[in-house]
Structures are given as structure tokens and as C-alpha cells.
Motif scaffolding. Structure first.
Motif, PDB file in Angstrom:
ATOM      1  N   VAL A   1       7.293  10.781  -4.349  1.00 39.38           N
ATOM      2  CA  VAL A   1       6.705  10.007  -3.412  1.00 39.38           C
ATOM      3  C   VAL A   1       6.083  10.670  -2.057  1.00 39.38           C
ATOM      4  O   VAL A   1       5.121  10.333  -1.683  1.00 39.38           O
ATOM      5  CB  VAL A   1       7.944   9.234  -3.046  1.00 39.38           C
ATOM      6  N   ARG A   2       6.953  11.848  -1.911  1.00 39.85           N
ATOM      7  CA  ARG A   2       6.201  12.385  -0.628  1.00 39.85           C
ATOM      8  C   ARG A   2       4.866  13.091  -0.902  1.00 39.85           C
ATOM      9  O   ARG A   2       3.999  12.814  -0.119  1.00 39.85           O
ATOM     10  CB  ARG A   2       7.073  13.431  -0.255  1.00 39.85           C
ATOM     11  N   GLU A   3       4.718  13.429  -2.141  1.00 40.72           N
ATOM     12  CA  GLU A   3       3.224  13.884  -2.573  1.00 40.72           C
ATOM     13  C   GLU A   3       2.491  12.824  -2.451  1.00 40.72           C
ATOM     14  O   GLU A   3       1.146  13.092  -1.919  1.00 40.72           O
ATOM     15  CB  GLU A   3       3.372  14.281  -4.132  1.00 40.72           C
ATOM     16  N   LEU A   4       2.573  11.463  -3.000  1.00 41.76           N
ATOM     17  CA  LEU A   4       1.866  10.484  -2.781  1.00 41.76           C
ATOM     18  C   LEU A   4       1.573  10.068  -1.340  1.00 41.76           C
ATOM     19  O   LEU A   4       0.345   9.775  -1.080  1.00 41.76           O
ATOM     20  CB  LEU A   4       2.373   9.162  -3.247  1.00 41.76           C
ATOM     21  N   VAL A   5       2.353  10.024  -0.630  1.00 46.60           N
ATOM     22  CA  VAL A   5       2.345   9.683   0.843  1.00 46.60           C
ATOM     23  C   VAL A   5       1.474  10.637   1.583  1.00 46.60           C
ATOM     24  O   VAL A   5       0.389  10.453   2.331  1.00 46.60           O
ATOM     25  CB  VAL A   5       3.678   9.309   1.481  1.00 46.60           C
TER      26      VAL A   5
ATOM     27  N   GLY B   1       0.954  -1.134   0.000  1.00 51.24           N
ATOM     28  CA  GLY B   1      -0.142   0.171  -0.002  1.00 51.24           C
ATOM     29  C   GLY B   1       0.747   1.435   0.157  1.00 51.24           C
ATOM     30  O   GLY B   1       0.204   2.301  -0.006  1.00 51.24           O
ATOM     31  N   LYS B   2       2.112   1.187   0.008  1.00 49.47           N
ATOM     32  CA  LYS B   2       3.075   2.533  -0.223  1.00 49.47           C
ATOM     33  C   LYS B   2       3.486   2.452  -1.542  1.00 49.47           C
ATOM     34  O   LYS B   2       3.752   1.586  -2.290  1.00 49.47           O
ATOM     35  CB  LYS B   2       4.213   2.227   0.857  1.00 49.47           C
TER      36      LYS B   2
ATOM     37  N   CYS C   1       5.057   4.321  -8.998  1.00 48.77           N
ATOM     38  CA  CYS C   1       3.678   4.013  -8.579  1.00 48.77           C
ATOM     39  C   CYS C   1       3.177   4.280  -7.374  1.00 48.77           C
ATOM     40  O   CYS C   1       4.161   4.414  -6.341  1.00 48.77           O
ATOM     41  CB  CYS C   1       4.095   2.205  -8.841  1.00 48.77           C
ATOM     42  N   ASP C   2       1.909   4.474  -7.365  1.00 47.92           N
ATOM     43  CA  ASP C   2       1.341   4.782  -5.964  1.00 47.92           C
ATOM     44  C   ASP C   2       1.095   3.463  -5.408  1.00 47.92           C
ATOM     45  O   ASP C   2       1.534   2.561  -5.785  1.00 47.92           O
ATOM     46  CB  ASP C   2       0.135   5.390  -6.295  1.00 47.92           C
ATOM     47  N   GLY C   3       0.717   3.532  -3.948  1.00 48.19           N
ATOM     48  CA  GLY C   3       0.352   2.351  -3.292  1.00 48.19           C
ATOM     49  C   GLY C   3      -0.519   1.502  -3.841  1.00 48.19           C
ATOM     50  O   GLY C   3      -0.689   0.371  -3.459  1.00 48.19           O
ATOM     51  N   ASN C   4      -1.396   1.798  -4.755  1.00 46.70           N
ATOM     52  CA  ASN C   4      -2.143   0.758  -5.482  1.00 46.70           C
ATOM     53  C   ASN C   4      -1.539   0.195  -6.712  1.00 46.70           C
ATOM     54  O   ASN C   4      -2.369  -0.376  -7.584  1.00 46.70           O
ATOM     55  CB  ASN C   4      -3.550   1.213  -6.075  1.00 46.70           C
ATOM     56  N   GLY C   5      -0.323   0.413  -6.965  1.00 43.12           N
ATOM     57  CA  GLY C   5       0.290  -0.067  -8.404  1.00 43.12           C
ATOM     58  C   GLY C   5      -0.060   0.628  -9.454  1.00 43.12           C
ATOM     59  O   GLY C   5       0.493   0.382 -10.554  1.00 43.12           O
ATOM     60  N   ASN C   6      -0.670   1.751  -9.299  1.00 45.95           N
ATOM     61  CA  ASN C   6      -0.906   2.608 -10.581  1.00 45.95           C
ATOM     62  C   ASN C   6       0.595   3.549 -10.834  1.00 45.95           C
ATOM     63  O   ASN C   6       1.110   4.196  -9.914  1.00 45.95           O
ATOM     64  CB  ASN C   6      -2.253   3.835 -10.295  1.00 45.95           C
TER      65      ASN C   6
END
Length: 165
Positions: free
Chosen positions: A158-162, A45-46, A133-138
């Protein structure tokens, strides 16, 4: 001018739609000989980063060295995982594990893509090629090439995604 605006709009939509694409299913092996279906790559999920390289590619090696230097900090801060994918041809895949070991790269997963099937299915033409990739694999971002310091773009994304969770 209208044609340019239309082209820019279409290009933007194409990038936006492609940016949320899922990983394709390509059957590869890791450096230990285990089979891996790339559509199952994840990080609990990360976010995760896929970095394409070759043993003979100096910019690739510089990028992975730079990421390795800060990787523990990145993982502690965001939980990100880096997955390396070698595009060495089949007769040279035996050079990948010795390079990874000699460099001391701490990446959990190193895959072998000797025909560049995954690289090409993700739109990559040259290396280094990086997919975020985001935590969903997109797939949310991609980048070609490496210039010293450009690894900071990766951790910022990555920080933006988190932080968007």
C-alpha cells in the motif's frame, strides 16, 4: 533449460497482466443486508485491501485481528481501507456479524460471499486470500495464507502505491 526460461517468461507475463485486472462484477450482500456490486468497490482514489475469511478459519481470524490492531495507523498514514469478505456458507452467514462485533473489528465493509463467487472469480482457492487494489480499483497483488507478521507485506505494498502517485 530453454523450456524453463520460456515458461518463466510466460508465467511472469501472465502475473503482470493479471495484476492489473479490474474487479469483477459479483452481486453480494453486506452484513447489514445491503446489496453490493463488487465492481463498484473503491476507496476515493486510495488503495484498498480485500481480505477473504470465514468464521471457522483460525488463520483468517488471526490475520484480521493483527490488521485490526494496526488499522487506525494504516488509515492515518495511507488512507487504506480493508474490505472483509466472508465465505461462510449460506446457512452460516448469521455467524459473521456476531464474530465481527465480538472481535471489535473496525473494518467499514464486511461482505457475504456464501458461494465463494467473488473468491473464485479473483483466482482464490483457499483462505485467507488477500487482494490489494490500487486507487483505481485495479488488482495489483494477491496472497494466499497467513503467517504471523505477514500483514506487514500488505502495508508495504500500500505504501508503494501511495508513494508512486
Amino acid at each position: 533449460m530453454k523450456k524453463f526460461r520460456l515458461f518463466a517468461l510466460v508465467a511472469t507475463l501472465f502475473v503482470a497482466l493479471g495484476a492489473m485486472a479490474e474487479l469483477p462484477s459479483v452481486k453480494l450482500k453486506d452484513i447489514n443486508g445491503n446489496n453490493v456490486d463488487t465492481s463498484t468497490l473503491s476507496n476515493d482514489g486510495k488503495p484498498f485491501i480485500i481480505d477473504f475469511f470465514a468464521t471457522w478459519c483460525k488463520p483468517c481470524n488471526r490475520e484480521l485481528d493483527a490488521i485490526n490492531e494496526v488499522y487506525a495507523d494504516w488509515q492515518e498514514e495511507t488512507g487504506v481501507k480493508v474490505i472483509c469478505v466472508s465465505i461462510n456458507e449460506a446457512q452460516d452467514t448469521n455467524k459473521v456479524k456476531p464474530l465481527v462485533d465480538s472481535k471489535g473489528w473496525e473494518f467499514e465493509t464486511v461482505l457475504l460471499d456464501p458461494n465463494s463467487d467473488l473468491l473464485h472469480s479473483l483466482g482464490g482457492q483457499m483462505i485467507p486470500y488477500v487482494v490489494i487494489c490500487d486507487g483505481n480499483g485495479n488488482i495489483v497483488d494477491t496472497r494466499n495464507g497467513y503467517i504471523e507478521g505477514s500483514e506487514s507485506h500488505l502495508i508495504e505494498k500500500v505504501r508503494e502505491l501511495v508513494n508512486s502517485k
